[in-house]
Design a protein around this motif. Sequence first.
Motif: not given
Length: 179
Positions: A132-137, A139-149, A158-170
Amino acid sequence: MDDPVADLLIRCAAQDRTAFRALYAATSAKLMGVLLRMLQDRHEAEEALQEVYTRIWLRAQRFDPARGRGMTWVIAVARHLAIDRLRARPIATEEADYEHIPDSTPRAESRLVALGEARRIVDCFGTLEPARAAALRGAYLDGLSYADLANRHSVPLNTMRTWLRRGLMALRNCMDGQR
């Protein structure tokens, strides 16, 4: 000789004051025009005109009628003086502009706060699951799309979207808790 200014210059070289007055009367309007055009300031042009005639009086013996016309030599004296004055002008506009530009470099206090914030973010990333940390990096540091991640981590979109939303909240909770 058909050059009356040259005749006057030769007489000025012999310290003839009457010739100097006649030279002034014959050339001052033309020289004032040259100085005004170059200096763009009437007061400065008037001062320069006085200096031109002082130079002419002191250097009249340097005039050589075989090398050119008298008016050409007189204009050259005025032109050289104007160039000297232009070169001597301070570059006040550039210096003044630099004085009003705010210093954008961060002060020591700002740098220390930013360094502390960076450490806190790194620490908070360490509390997340590695994927999840790698997915956040990504998305927000490398600019990858949800589909790429989603493809990279082999999870549904949809799981990736959930990971990113929950990761940002954490991350936000962790950052708020460290204050």
